[in-house]
Design a protein around this motif. Sequence first.
Motif, mmCIF file in Angstrom:
data_model
loop_
_atom_site.group_PDB
_atom_site.id
_atom_site.type_symbol
_atom_site.label_atom_id
_atom_site.label_comp_id
_atom_site.label_asym_id
_atom_site.label_seq_id
_atom_site.Cartn_x
_atom_site.Cartn_y
_atom_site.Cartn_z
ATOM 1 N N MET A 67 1.095 -1.327 -0.113
ATOM 2 C CA MET A 67 -0.222 -0.058 0.162
ATOM 3 C C MET A 67 0.875 1.099 0.172
ATOM 4 O O MET A 67 0.311 2.167 -0.364
ATOM 5 C CB MET A 67 -0.793 -0.520 0.799
ATOM 6 C CG MET A 67 -2.098 -1.760 1.209
ATOM 7 S SD MET A 67 -3.121 -1.162 2.257
ATOM 8 C CE MET A 67 -4.546 -0.054 2.486
ATOM 9 N N SER A 68 2.059 1.061 -0.053
ATOM 10 C CA SER A 68 2.444 2.470 0.449
ATOM 11 C C SER A 68 4.316 2.240 -0.357
ATOM 12 O O SER A 68 5.288 3.249 -0.377
ATOM 13 C CB SER A 68 3.806 2.532 1.858
ATOM 14 O OG SER A 68 4.360 1.380 1.823
ATOM 15 N N ALA A 69 4.233 1.324 -1.315
ATOM 16 C CA ALA A 69 5.267 1.360 -1.973
ATOM 17 C C ALA A 69 5.567 2.520 -3.350
ATOM 18 O O ALA A 69 4.675 2.787 -4.176
ATOM 19 C CB ALA A 69 6.088 -0.418 -2.524
ATOM 20 N N ASP A 70 6.783 3.114 -3.319
ATOM 21 C CA ASP A 70 6.885 3.768 -4.574
ATOM 22 C C ASP A 70 7.934 4.103 -5.202
ATOM 23 O O ASP A 70 9.475 4.114 -4.441
ATOM 24 C CB ASP A 70 7.029 5.373 -3.617
ATOM 25 C CG ASP A 70 7.171 6.450 -5.390
ATOM 26 O OD1 ASP A 70 6.252 6.312 -6.287
ATOM 27 O OD2 ASP A 70 7.073 7.248 -5.262
ATOM 28 N N PRO A 71 7.944 3.158 -6.164
ATOM 29 C CA PRO A 71 6.906 3.351 -7.572
ATOM 30 C C PRO A 71 6.058 1.828 -6.894
ATOM 31 O O PRO A 71 6.408 0.921 -6.484
ATOM 32 C CB PRO A 71 7.591 2.301 -8.769
ATOM 33 C CG PRO A 71 8.592 2.242 -8.979
ATOM 34 C CD PRO A 71 9.348 3.122 -7.328
ATOM 35 N N PRO A 72 4.760 1.852 -7.525
ATOM 36 C CA PRO A 72 3.771 0.989 -7.302
ATOM 37 C C PRO A 72 4.521 -0.497 -6.772
ATOM 38 O O PRO A 72 4.975 -0.869 -7.730
ATOM 39 C CB PRO A 72 2.860 1.134 -7.788
ATOM 40 C CG PRO A 72 2.542 2.449 -8.284
ATOM 41 C CD PRO A 72 4.059 2.666 -8.406
ATOM 42 N N VAL A 73 3.900 -1.099 -6.340
ATOM 43 C CA VAL A 73 3.849 -3.090 -6.777
ATOM 44 C C VAL A 73 3.885 -3.411 -7.950
ATOM 45 O O VAL A 73 2.010 -3.057 -8.061
ATOM 46 C CB VAL A 73 3.327 -4.057 -4.913
ATOM 47 C CG1 VAL A 73 4.361 -5.236 -5.678
ATOM 48 C CG2 VAL A 73 4.550 -3.121 -4.163
ATOM 49 N N VAL A 74 3.887 -4.220 -8.267
ATOM 50 C CA VAL A 74 3.329 -4.588 -9.428
ATOM 51 C C VAL A 74 3.597 -6.572 -9.492
ATOM 52 O O VAL A 74 2.713 -6.816 -10.131
ATOM 53 C CB VAL A 74 4.115 -4.183 -10.846
ATOM 54 C CG1 VAL A 74 3.879 -2.968 -11.104
ATOM 55 C CG2 VAL A 74 5.479 -4.725 -11.187
ATOM 56 N N GLY A 75 4.414 -7.158 -8.868
ATOM 57 C CA GLY A 75 4.994 -7.631 -8.084
ATOM 58 C C GLY A 75 5.061 -8.643 -7.545
ATOM 59 O O GLY A 75 5.653 -7.926 -6.776
ATOM 60 N N MET A 76 4.916 -9.739 -6.969
ATOM 61 C CA MET A 76 5.328 -10.490 -5.561
ATOM 62 C C MET A 76 6.059 -12.015 -5.918
ATOM 63 O O MET A 76 5.478 -12.062 -6.885
ATOM 64 C CB MET A 76 4.718 -10.354 -4.233
ATOM 65 C CG MET A 76 3.631 -9.253 -4.261
ATOM 66 S SD MET A 76 2.146 -9.173 -3.281
ATOM 67 C CE MET A 76 3.335 -9.616 -1.206
#
Length: 391
Positions: free
Chosen positions: A264-273
């Motif tokens: 919810m806070s990552a920048d850039p947004p999370v795209v995969g795990m």
Amino acid sequence: MKMTGRRWMTALGLMLMTAACAAEDAPQSDKPTEEIALIKRDRTPVTEFTPEDIEETVDKLANAINRSGLEPIQMVVLLKHLSTFFEPIATGANRAMGELEAVGNVLGPTTQMVMDDGTTSQSLQNQQIANAIEDGAQGIGISPYDSLNEVSIRKAVESKLHVVTFDTDLKDSGRTLYVGAIQKEAGAKAAQALLDSKIGGLPPPPGTVVLHGDTSAQWYDGSQRTFGAMDALGKTGYTVQVVQAAFVNGQEDFDVGQLKSLIMSADPPVVGMIGMFNISYRCVMAAEAAGRPDMPIVTFDFDPKTVEYMQKERIKATIVQRQYYEGYLVPYILYGIEHIGLEATKEILRPLMVDENKMPDEHRVNIGVDVVPQDKFDEYNDFLDQIGSIQ
């Protein structure tokens, strides 16, 4: 999930399966043929997932042992515990010991880190090593707890026992060989699966990929796997962030909360795990809690919860470490060392070993991993069912 095949587990050990064996190879021995029990393997059914290189190597090893004139030896195979991830290892080890008519057992504690009497899993394993030495064992296979078992393994080696590690290595302990996946390579394969448009697939950078992993110096294999994924992703333009996996009982909510917060806070947004361990399924729980049920996720291992999420198409692929073959190879290797010698055994294992010209001190047998895409889940599950290896 359907569960077939016999289970041989008990709380503190496994009953050894034995079977009368015969073989076509003529024995090279002074003893009459009828007095020599020879190995006859039941080969794994051939499927797209059957590791033919491993099967052929074990065939060659069994034939070489047969030519030497098979004599039973005493061994013990020690697991961290006897459930979930380690069940297929126990299945493979029991099967091999049965084919070899080995004297000994496959042992391990329950899943508790601390027993009711205060004994820890690590101290129990150390005691089992001491017992093996006292009982006159000729070989030990062990999945150690890193440095916590190093002194005990050294004592076994000093007592002239060959020790083969599996699942977790302790290369500075004096052990003879390691059998298992090469963890840095396995981590890279997980990253490649996430990047592969036919399996996972990510939008172009920029974007953050979250690794549910371990970068601590205390767990060499866990950190190597994590670093392997980091290195593979580091060349792609994505930002990589690691959340330290929490394995302690009762910490699942904490673990999921850590992952959710980062999503919810990552920048850039999370795209995969990528989940690096058998608790990988927590990545799915965190993505759903963060309102991102569409998140591409790659995991490790075949935990029942991981299987459940694969069936729901929430996991794109999982990397499986071939635990059955870890367990199956170890007794054959210990027998080979005893009957035909270490160098002859290593020569047969050569096609599976890490290049010893480049890494002369490694002595590692690389059994590889299986990359199982979601659309191959049913086929892989059937393969595990055939070899009695479903967790």
